[in-house]
Design a protein around this motif. Structure first.
Motif, PDB file in Angstrom:
ATOM      1  N   LEU A 160       0.965  -1.345   0.300  1.00  0.00           N
ATOM      2  CA  LEU A 160      -0.104   0.273  -0.440  1.00  0.00           C
ATOM      3  C   LEU A 160       0.624   1.414  -0.014  1.00  0.00           C
ATOM      4  O   LEU A 160       0.819   2.599  -0.830  1.00  0.00           O
ATOM      5  CB  LEU A 160      -0.816   0.297   1.124  1.00  0.00           C
ATOM      6  CG  LEU A 160      -1.993  -0.725   1.359  1.00  0.00           C
ATOM      7  CD1 LEU A 160      -2.931  -0.914   2.643  1.00  0.00           C
ATOM      8  CD2 LEU A 160      -2.911  -0.926   0.050  1.00  0.00           C
ATOM      9  N   ARG A 161       1.760   1.405   0.979  1.00  0.00           N
ATOM     10  CA  ARG A 161       2.798   2.222   0.777  1.00  0.00           C
ATOM     11  C   ARG A 161       3.480   2.775  -0.470  1.00  0.00           C
ATOM     12  O   ARG A 161       3.266   3.921  -1.450  1.00  0.00           O
ATOM     13  CB  ARG A 161       4.007   2.457   2.082  1.00  0.00           C
ATOM     14  CG  ARG A 161       3.230   2.821   2.913  1.00  0.00           C
ATOM     15  CD  ARG A 161       4.419   1.934   4.221  1.00  0.00           C
ATOM     16  NE  ARG A 161       4.678   1.937   5.332  1.00  0.00           N
ATOM     17  CZ  ARG A 161       3.403   3.180   6.386  1.00  0.00           C
ATOM     18  NH1 ARG A 161       3.787   4.042   6.424  1.00  0.00           N
ATOM     19  NH2 ARG A 161       3.091   2.896   7.891  1.00  0.00           N
ATOM     20  N   GLN A 162       3.681   1.152  -1.114  1.00  0.00           N
ATOM     21  CA  GLN A 162       4.681   1.141  -2.413  1.00  0.00           C
ATOM     22  C   GLN A 162       3.614   1.856  -3.438  1.00  0.00           C
ATOM     23  O   GLN A 162       4.074   3.110  -4.029  1.00  0.00           O
ATOM     24  CB  GLN A 162       4.585   0.480  -3.020  1.00  0.00           C
ATOM     25  CG  GLN A 162       5.636   0.327  -4.522  1.00  0.00           C
ATOM     26  CD  GLN A 162       6.241  -0.920  -4.820  1.00  0.00           C
ATOM     27  OE1 GLN A 162       5.848  -2.270  -3.626  1.00  0.00           O
ATOM     28  NE2 GLN A 162       6.817  -1.563  -6.110  1.00  0.00           N
ATOM     29  N   TRP A 163       2.529   1.726  -3.626  1.00  0.00           N
ATOM     30  CA  TRP A 163       1.120   1.869  -4.326  1.00  0.00           C
ATOM     31  C   TRP A 163       1.280   3.550  -4.304  1.00  0.00           C
ATOM     32  O   TRP A 163       1.414   4.135  -5.514  1.00  0.00           O
ATOM     33  CB  TRP A 163       0.791   1.918  -4.005  1.00  0.00           C
ATOM     34  CG  TRP A 163       0.035  -0.138  -5.355  1.00  0.00           C
ATOM     35  CD1 TRP A 163       1.034  -0.614  -5.441  1.00  0.00           C
ATOM     36  CD2 TRP A 163      -0.795  -0.754  -4.570  1.00  0.00           C
ATOM     37  NE1 TRP A 163       0.393  -2.087  -6.482  1.00  0.00           N
ATOM     38  CE2 TRP A 163      -1.191  -1.954  -5.521  1.00  0.00           C
ATOM     39  CE3 TRP A 163      -2.129  -0.671  -3.948  1.00  0.00           C
ATOM     40  CZ2 TRP A 163      -1.283  -3.330  -5.462  1.00  0.00           C
ATOM     41  CZ3 TRP A 163      -2.942  -2.416  -4.031  1.00  0.00           C
ATOM     42  CH2 TRP A 163      -2.563  -3.103  -4.044  1.00  0.00           C
ATOM     43  N   ILE A 164       0.912   4.069  -3.007  1.00  0.00           N
ATOM     44  CA  ILE A 164       0.774   5.847  -2.725  1.00  0.00           C
ATOM     45  C   ILE A 164       2.170   6.681  -3.330  1.00  0.00           C
ATOM     46  O   ILE A 164       1.748   7.444  -2.978  1.00  0.00           O
ATOM     47  CB  ILE A 164       0.097   5.848  -1.166  1.00  0.00           C
ATOM     48  CG1 ILE A 164      -1.574   5.063  -1.134  1.00  0.00           C
ATOM     49  CG2 ILE A 164      -0.196   7.530  -1.344  1.00  0.00           C
ATOM     50  CD1 ILE A 164      -1.915   4.711   0.122  1.00  0.00           C
ATOM     51  N   GLU A 165       3.464   6.184  -2.768  1.00  0.00           N
ATOM     52  CA  GLU A 165       4.578   6.765  -3.194  1.00  0.00           C
ATOM     53  C   GLU A 165       4.715   6.836  -4.735  1.00  0.00           C
ATOM     54  O   GLU A 165       4.490   8.039  -4.962  1.00  0.00           O
ATOM     55  CB  GLU A 165       5.846   6.440  -2.395  1.00  0.00           C
ATOM     56  CG  GLU A 165       5.694   6.258  -1.237  1.00  0.00           C
ATOM     57  CD  GLU A 165       6.794   5.565  -0.247  1.00  0.00           C
ATOM     58  OE1 GLU A 165       7.601   4.911  -1.321  1.00  0.00           O
ATOM     59  OE2 GLU A 165       6.440   5.600   1.429  1.00  0.00           O
ATOM     60  N   LEU A 203      -7.877   3.382  -5.079  1.00  0.00           N
ATOM     61  CA  LEU A 203      -7.060   2.103  -4.618  1.00  0.00           C
ATOM     62  C   LEU A 203      -7.630   0.995  -3.750  1.00  0.00           C
ATOM     63  O   LEU A 203      -7.504  -0.272  -3.778  1.00  0.00           O
ATOM     64  CB  LEU A 203      -6.685   3.215  -3.627  1.00  0.00           C
ATOM     65  CG  LEU A 203      -5.168   2.388  -2.168  1.00  0.00           C
ATOM     66  CD1 LEU A 203      -4.024   1.675  -3.065  1.00  0.00           C
ATOM     67  CD2 LEU A 203      -5.106   3.093  -1.530  1.00  0.00           C
ATOM     68  N   VAL A 204      -9.483   1.480  -3.080  1.00  0.00           N
ATOM     69  CA  VAL A 204      -9.725   0.271  -3.104  1.00  0.00           C
ATOM     70  C   VAL A 204      -9.909  -0.833  -4.633  1.00  0.00           C
ATOM     71  O   VAL A 204     -10.003  -2.025  -4.258  1.00  0.00           O
ATOM     72  CB  VAL A 204     -11.342   0.556  -2.648  1.00  0.00           C
ATOM     73  CG1 VAL A 204     -12.428  -0.392  -3.024  1.00  0.00           C
ATOM     74  CG2 VAL A 204     -11.678   1.333  -0.928  1.00  0.00           C
ATOM     75  N   ALA A 205     -10.548  -0.317  -6.057  1.00  0.00           N
ATOM     76  CA  ALA A 205     -10.329  -1.291  -6.743  1.00  0.00           C
ATOM     77  C   ALA A 205      -8.985  -1.698  -7.010  1.00  0.00           C
ATOM     78  O   ALA A 205      -9.144  -3.166  -7.157  1.00  0.00           O
ATOM     79  CB  ALA A 205     -10.796  -0.574  -7.581  1.00  0.00           C
ATOM     80  N   ARG A 206      -8.593  -1.547  -6.742  1.00  0.00           N
ATOM     81  CA  ARG A 206      -6.568  -2.059  -6.971  1.00  0.00           C
ATOM     82  C   ARG A 206      -6.835  -2.823  -6.525  1.00  0.00           C
ATOM     83  O   ARG A 206      -5.996  -3.752  -6.566  1.00  0.00           O
ATOM     84  CB  ARG A 206      -5.453  -0.851  -7.201  1.00  0.00           C
ATOM     85  CG  ARG A 206      -4.093  -1.252  -7.600  1.00  0.00           C
ATOM     86  CD  ARG A 206      -3.147  -0.167  -7.303  1.00  0.00           C
ATOM     87  NE  ARG A 206      -3.472   0.475  -7.845  1.00  0.00           N
ATOM     88  CZ  ARG A 206      -2.346   1.271  -8.449  1.00  0.00           C
ATOM     89  NH1 ARG A 206      -1.291   1.570  -7.859  1.00  0.00           N
ATOM     90  NH2 ARG A 206      -2.834   1.952  -9.868  1.00  0.00           N
TER      91      ARG A 206
END
Length: 130
Positions: free
Chosen positions: A69-74, A84-87
């Motif tokens: 999650l951290r990686q996706w948001i960064e 993000l929910v869909a991913r």
């Protein structure tokens, strides 16, 4: 709605085991026939009539995926909560609500507010600097 106490549940199983109908047991113990049927089904399938847990601890399904999650948001700071929910559903196969994800991100001390550089945090009816 309150759970039935264990003594009442045990007496219900004893009476049903002795051949009394669900209606007779319900009338005798002053509980609903539906409760008798439900508890009897539980007893037949699980072998006990203990109450199920109500409230309290709920496992956090995203805890193991926090680094991702951290990686996706960064990588994508403007990623919306809905995307993000869909991913998460698409890639991890985990169904999570937007509010559940928001709480998880807050616990991770991650801000999920949109980047000011893209001008997406302001009110849609008011231009920046007005």
């Amino acid at each position: 709605m309150k759970n039935l106490d264990m003594d009442l549940r045990t007496r219900m199983v004893e009476l049903r085991g002795q051949g009394y109908s669900a209606r007779e047991v319900a009338e005798r113990l002053l509980i609903s026939e539906r409760s008798v049927c439900r508890l009897w089904r539980q007893y037949q399938s699980l072998g006990h009539v203990e109450a199920k847990q109500r409230g309290g601890y709920k496992p956090i399904t995203l805890r193991a995926h926090e680094p991702l999650l951290r990686q996706w948001i960064e990588a994508e700071p403007d990623l919306t909560l809905d995307r993000l929910v869909a991913r998460i559903d698409e890639r991890l196969g985990i169904q999570v609500s937007a509010s559940g994800l928001w709480n998880r991100l807050r616990a991770m001390k991650l801000s999920h507010k949109k980047n000011d550089a893209h001008g997406r945090t302001g009110s849609p009816g008011h231009p920046e600097g007005a």
